[in-house]
Enzyme design. Structure first.
Site, mmCIF file in Angstrom:
data_model
loop_
_atom_site.group_PDB
_atom_site.id
_atom_site.type_symbol
_atom_site.label_atom_id
_atom_site.label_comp_id
_atom_site.label_asym_id
_atom_site.label_seq_id
_atom_site.Cartn_x
_atom_site.Cartn_y
_atom_site.Cartn_z
ATOM 1 N N LYS A 82 -5.054 1.844 -21.007
ATOM 2 C CA LYS A 82 -5.115 2.084 -22.442
ATOM 3 C C LYS A 82 -3.785 1.756 -23.122
ATOM 4 O O LYS A 82 -3.389 0.608 -23.168
ATOM 5 C CB LYS A 82 -5.553 3.526 -22.692
ATOM 6 C CG LYS A 82 -6.767 3.968 -21.850
ATOM 7 C CD LYS A 82 -7.971 3.071 -22.003
ATOM 8 C CE LYS A 82 -9.244 3.656 -21.398
ATOM 9 N NZ LYS A 82 -9.214 3.895 -19.956
ATOM 10 N N ASP A 92 -4.068 15.150 -18.632
ATOM 11 C CA ASP A 92 -4.350 13.751 -18.939
ATOM 12 C C ASP A 92 -3.735 13.477 -20.307
ATOM 13 O O ASP A 92 -4.178 13.999 -21.327
ATOM 14 C CB ASP A 92 -5.867 13.515 -18.970
ATOM 15 C CG ASP A 92 -6.229 12.049 -19.145
ATOM 16 O OD1 ASP A 92 -5.425 11.302 -19.761
ATOM 17 O OD2 ASP A 92 -7.313 11.642 -18.699
ATOM 18 N N ARG A 117 0.818 -1.221 0.000
ATOM 19 C CA ARG A 117 0.000 0.000 0.000
ATOM 20 C C ARG A 117 0.850 1.269 0.000
ATOM 21 O O ARG A 117 0.361 2.362 -0.258
ATOM 22 C CB ARG A 117 -0.962 -0.006 1.203
ATOM 23 C CG ARG A 117 -2.015 1.091 1.141
ATOM 24 C CD ARG A 117 -3.132 0.851 2.153
ATOM 25 N NE ARG A 117 -2.662 0.764 3.520
ATOM 26 C CZ ARG A 117 -2.350 1.828 4.283
ATOM 27 N NH1 ARG A 117 -2.464 3.048 3.804
ATOM 28 N NH2 ARG A 117 -1.950 1.641 5.523
ATOM 29 N N TYR A 163 -12.439 13.604 -20.604
ATOM 30 C CA TYR A 163 -13.019 12.295 -20.303
ATOM 31 C C TYR A 163 -14.207 12.430 -19.346
ATOM 32 O O TYR A 163 -14.121 13.115 -18.318
ATOM 33 C CB TYR A 163 -11.937 11.404 -19.702
ATOM 34 C CG TYR A 163 -12.427 10.099 -19.138
ATOM 35 C CD1 TYR A 163 -13.174 9.210 -19.921
ATOM 36 C CD2 TYR A 163 -12.140 9.740 -17.833
ATOM 37 C CE1 TYR A 163 -13.629 8.014 -19.401
ATOM 38 C CE2 TYR A 163 -12.573 8.536 -17.307
ATOM 39 C CZ TYR A 163 -13.328 7.685 -18.096
ATOM 40 O OH TYR A 163 -13.765 6.497 -17.571
#
Length: 389
Positions: A198, A173, A47, A101
Site C-alpha cells: 500500500k 496494523d 531466505r 482487514y
C-alpha cells in the site's frame, strides 16, 4: 542518527545501499542467491532476510517507525501471519479487534483452530472491550487503526497501557495510517505490521509486507520467518526502497485530497454517510487528532439507498474501480466483494460493512478532477436507474 533526521530525509537516505564501486546516486541491486560463507562477517542467504538490499531496507522501515529493528516480507499477510505464529502456540489465546482487514480476520478464523490457538474478537474497539476479552491464557492483543474499511479509531495509548499492565504483547496494523501519519511504538505498542504493497510501495506495482519492533521481538519473528520462507526478491526490495523515497510527498498529498473529498461527499445530497477521521462528524475525530499527524488518505462512504454502488463505480472515468489501495492513482471498491469477501454476510453485517459501502483510496490527482468525475458518475447512475425503472 535517523531519529534526528526529518521524515523526508529518512525516506530518501536511510537504508540506502552504498555504491562503493561506481558512486552512483541510487542503491545498486544485489540479485545473487548465493554468497560466500568463508571469511565473511555475515553469511548471507535470501531466505534468511539478510541480503544487502533486504538488510538496508529494513533499516529504513525501522527508522520510520521509531523501532530498533525492521524486516520486510513478500506480502502484508506474510508479515502478519509470521508475526502472529512467532508468538502464539497451541493453548494460547489472542484478543482481536472486531473492525480490521478481512484477510487478517479470515486467516485467524481459518488457520488458528488448526494450531489449537484460541481467539476472541472484541465487541467493540474501546479499551473496555479489549479488557473484557482478555483471558488467563491470552498472550497477544491485536489492533488496527484506522481500520479497514470503516476508518474506526482505536485509542493506541490506552490499549497499549492495558496490554502492558497484563504482561501481554501488543501488535498493530499501521497500514492505513502509514508511518508518516502515525507511529504506534511512540504510544507503547510492541510490534507494528504493514502491508507495504500500500503506502510504502505506493505505485500499485509491487507486493510486500513489513514489521518493525524491538531487537528482542524481531529475533523471534526472524526465527519463524526463516522457517516459513515469506521473503521478498531483491528486485522488489530495490523497487520498494526506490518508492519509499517519495513516501512523505505522496502521503501528504493524499491526506489533503482525502479531507477535501470527504467534505465534498459529506455535503452531497446523494451521499448517506461518510467515514473519515478527519471530519468533525467522525465519533473519534479528537482521538484521531491526538495520535495522528495526518488523518490519512482513505475514506469510505455510502450512497443513498436508491443508488447502486456498483453501477456508480462502473461509471467512473478517472477514478479506477480496482482492488487494493494507496497508489498514486485514486481507486474505489466494494469491500463486501473484495477485501472482506471472505467473510460471511452475517459477519459483515455484524461489523457494519454493508453491500453499499464504497472504500475510496485517494491518489495525488487534482481534487477538482476527482470531484468532477464523481459528479458525472452520480448523474449517469441516476439516469440509468431511472431508465431501468
Amino acid at each position: 542518527m535517523a531519529k534526528k533526521l526529518g521524515l523526508d530525509t529518512v525516506c530518501v537516505h536511510v537504508g540506502e545501499v552504498k555504491d562503493e564501486q561506481f558512486k552512483g546516486a541510487v542503491s545498486p541491486i544485489f540479485m545473487s542467491t548465493s554468497y560466500q560463507f568463508t571469511d565473511v562477517e555475515v553469511r548471507r542467504y535470501p531466505r534468511n532476510y539478510n541480503t544487502p538490499n533486504q538488510e538496508s531496507l529494513s533499516k529504513k522501515i525501522a527508522a520510520l517507525e521509531h523501532a530498533e529493528a525492521g524486516m520486510i516480507f513478500s506480502s502484508g499477510m506474510a508479515a502478519i501471519s509470521t508475526t502472529l505464529l512467532a508468538f502464539l502456540k497451541s493453548g494460547d489465546h489472542m484478543v482481536v479487534q472486531n473492525t480490521l482487514y478481512g484477510g487478517t480476520s479470515n486467516f485467524i478464523r481459518e488457520e488458528f483452530p488448526k494450531y489449537g490457538i484460541e481467539f476472541t474478537f472484541t465487541n467493540g474497539y474501546d479499551v473496555k472491550d479489549f479488557e473484557a476479552a482478555i483471558q488467563e491464557n491470552t498472550k497477544v492483543v491485536y489492533i488496527e487503526t484506522p481500520s479497514n474499511p470503516l476508518l474506526t479509531i482505536t485509542d493506541i495509548k490506552a490499549v497499549s497501557a492495558l496490554v502492558k499492565s497484563k504482561g501481554l504483547l501488543s501488535i498493530i496494523d499501521n497500514t492505513f495510517a502509514s508511518p508518516i501519519n502515525q507511529n504506534p511504538i511512540d504510544f507503547g505498542i510492541d510490534i507494528v505490521v504493514h502491508s507495504a504493497t500500500k503506502y510504502l510501495g505506493g505505485h500499485s506495482d509491487i507486493m510486500a509486507g513489513a514489521v518493525a519492533c524491538s531487537d528482542e521481538h524481531m529475533h523471534a519473528i526472524w526465527k519463524k520467518a526463516a522457517n516459513l520462507g515469506g521473503n521478498l526478491s531483491d528486485f522488489t526490495v530495490w523497487m520498494l526502497e526506490r518508492s519509499m523515497k517519495t513516501l512523505v510527498l505522496r502521503v501528504k498529498a493524499q491526506n489533503k485530497n482525502a479531507k477535501a473529498l470527504a467534505k465534498f461527499l459529506e455535503a452531497h445530497p446523494d451521499v448517506k454517510k461518510v467515514y473519515y477521521p478527519g471530519l468533525k462528524s467522525h465519533p473519534e475525530y479528537k482521538l484521531a487528532k491526538s495520535q495522528m499527524r495526518g488523518l490519512g488518505g482513505m475514506l469510505s462512504f455510502e450512497l443513498n439507498n436508491d443508488l447502486d454502488a456498483l453501477i456508480f463505480q462502473k461509471e467512473l472515468k478517472l477514478i479506477k474501480a480496482t482492488m487494493s489501495l494507496a497508489g498514486v492513482e485514486s481507486t474505489m471498491l466494494s469491500p463486501y466483494m473484495t477485501s472482506h469477501g471472505s467473510l460471511s454476510q452475517e459477519e459483515r453485517d455484524r461489523i457494519g460493512i454493508t453491500n453499499g459501502l464504497i472504500r475510496f483510496s485517494l491518489g495525488i490527482e487534482s481534487k477538482a478532477d476527482l470531484i468532477r468525475d464523481i459528479k458525472q458518475a452520480l448523474k449517469t447512475t441516476k439516469k440509468l436507474i431511472k431508465t431501468e425503472a
